[in-house]
Write a protein that holds these residues in place. Structure first.
Motif, short mmCIF file in Angstrom:
data_model
loop_
_atom_site.label_atom_id
_atom_site.label_comp_id
_atom_site.label_asym_id
_atom_site.label_seq_id
_atom_site.Cartn_x
_atom_site.Cartn_y
_atom_site.Cartn_z
N SER A 1 46.11 35.36 50.56
CA SER A 1 46.22 36.20 49.30
C SER A 1 46.43 37.53 49.74
O SER A 1 45.74 38.22 50.53
N THR A 2 47.20 38.44 48.46
CA THR A 2 47.44 39.76 48.80
C THR A 2 46.77 40.44 47.57
O THR A 2 46.74 40.10 46.44
N GLN A 3 45.83 41.52 48.07
CA GLN A 3 45.10 42.17 46.66
C GLN A 3 46.15 42.87 46.12
O GLN A 3 47.25 43.77 46.48
N LEU A 4 46.29 42.58 44.66
CA LEU A 4 47.13 43.62 43.85
C LEU A 4 46.64 44.91 43.63
O LEU A 4 45.37 45.46 43.61
N SER A 5 47.50 45.57 43.21
CA SER A 5 47.22 47.05 42.98
C SER A 5 46.92 47.19 41.42
O SER A 5 46.70 46.31 40.67
N HIS A 6 46.56 48.43 40.89
CA HIS A 6 45.89 48.45 39.61
C HIS A 6 47.31 47.95 38.58
O HIS A 6 47.05 47.53 37.52
N LYS A 7 48.32 48.42 38.92
CA LYS A 7 49.43 48.27 38.15
C LYS A 7 50.13 46.93 38.14
O LYS A 7 50.48 46.29 37.20
N GLU A 8 49.61 46.21 39.38
CA GLU A 8 50.19 44.71 39.35
C GLU A 8 49.23 43.70 38.89
O GLU A 8 49.70 42.58 38.67
N HIS A 9 47.97 43.88 38.55
CA HIS A 9 46.99 42.82 37.91
C HIS A 9 47.36 42.11 36.92
O HIS A 9 46.95 41.16 36.47
N GLY A 10 48.32 42.87 35.78
CA GLY A 10 48.77 42.24 34.84
C GLY A 10 47.80 41.70 33.34
O GLY A 10 48.08 41.12 32.68
N THR A 11 46.55 42.37 33.69
CA THR A 11 45.47 42.34 32.46
C THR A 11 45.87 42.94 31.36
O THR A 11 46.29 44.25 31.62
N PRO A 12 46.18 42.29 30.08
CA PRO A 12 46.45 43.09 28.88
C PRO A 12 45.34 44.12 28.45
O PRO A 12 44.28 43.87 28.72
N VAL A 13 45.82 45.26 28.19
CA VAL A 13 44.70 46.16 27.61
C VAL A 13 44.17 46.06 26.40
O VAL A 13 45.18 45.61 25.52
N GLN A 14 42.88 45.97 26.21
CA GLN A 14 42.24 45.61 25.06
C GLN A 14 41.13 46.70 25.05
O GLN A 14 40.26 46.67 25.85
N ARG A 15 40.87 47.35 23.91
CA ARG A 15 39.72 48.16 23.49
C ARG A 15 38.60 47.33 22.93
O ARG A 15 38.84 46.45 21.92
#
Length: 174
Positions: free
Chosen positions: A2-16
């Motif tokens: 497994s490779t750790q993902l960067s902040h930009k690669e994690h792909g979680t949608p932004v939700q407030r």
């Protein structure tokens, strides 16, 4: 492997999330920095600091918060009761994160009917001031299984953000 993902690669949608954290007289720069990290991670609306002024230039706070101090909206109110009254007037449901004789286990409370929440946390040593606590009808606590009856305020806030965000309508609809 497994490779750790960067902040930009994690792909979680932004939700407030419609949550405001009201911190009653927090003193520890590391705790305050951790709250900024958590507020950013859960994308809550803002942190409201009350009582003791916060030194946003503290090296300890900055190291703990990393760059999140720049991303998270925050404000200061001298009087926590006044701040709470303001947010109640704006339609926020107040919830105290404190162990009391009438507090409910956080994982048993569902927030499906809440549109906006102001979560109140207290001082590292004394918790939420009694006069402020008296103004909050719903008190919740985190069920613990050891001998100690409390945990670090920033750890508790993180658990609360997670439990609350799981049952808020905006997340449940997805």
């Amino acid at each position: 492997m497994s490779t750790q993902l960067s902040h930009k690669e994690h792909g979680t949608p932004v939700q407030r999330f419609p949550i405001i954290l009201l911190a009653d007289n927090l003193m520890g720069d590391a705790n305050i920095g951790s709250l900024f990290r958590l507020a950013d991670a859960f994308n809550i609306e803002k942190i409201v600091f009350c009582g003791s002024p916060v030194n946003l230039n503290s090296n300890r706070l900055k190291r703990t918060a990393r760059a999140t101090v720049d991303n998270v909206s925050n404000e200061f109110w001298e009087d926590p009761e006044e701040a709470l009254a303001n947010y109640i007037e704006l339609g926020y449901t107040p919830i105290a994160l404190e162990i009391t004789e009438d507090s409910k286990p956080l994982d048993k409370v569902h927030f499906k009917n809440e549109k906006k929440i102001v979560l109140v946390v207290g001082n590292e040593r004394h918790g939420i001031a009694p006069a402020l606590l008296e103004k909050i009808p719903l008190k919740v606590h985190i069920t613990m299984f050891g001998r100690n009856s409390s945990m670090n305020v920033s750890q508790a806030a993180g658990i609360a953000f997670y439990e609350i965000s799981k049952t808020l309508p905006s997340l449940a609809e997805k």
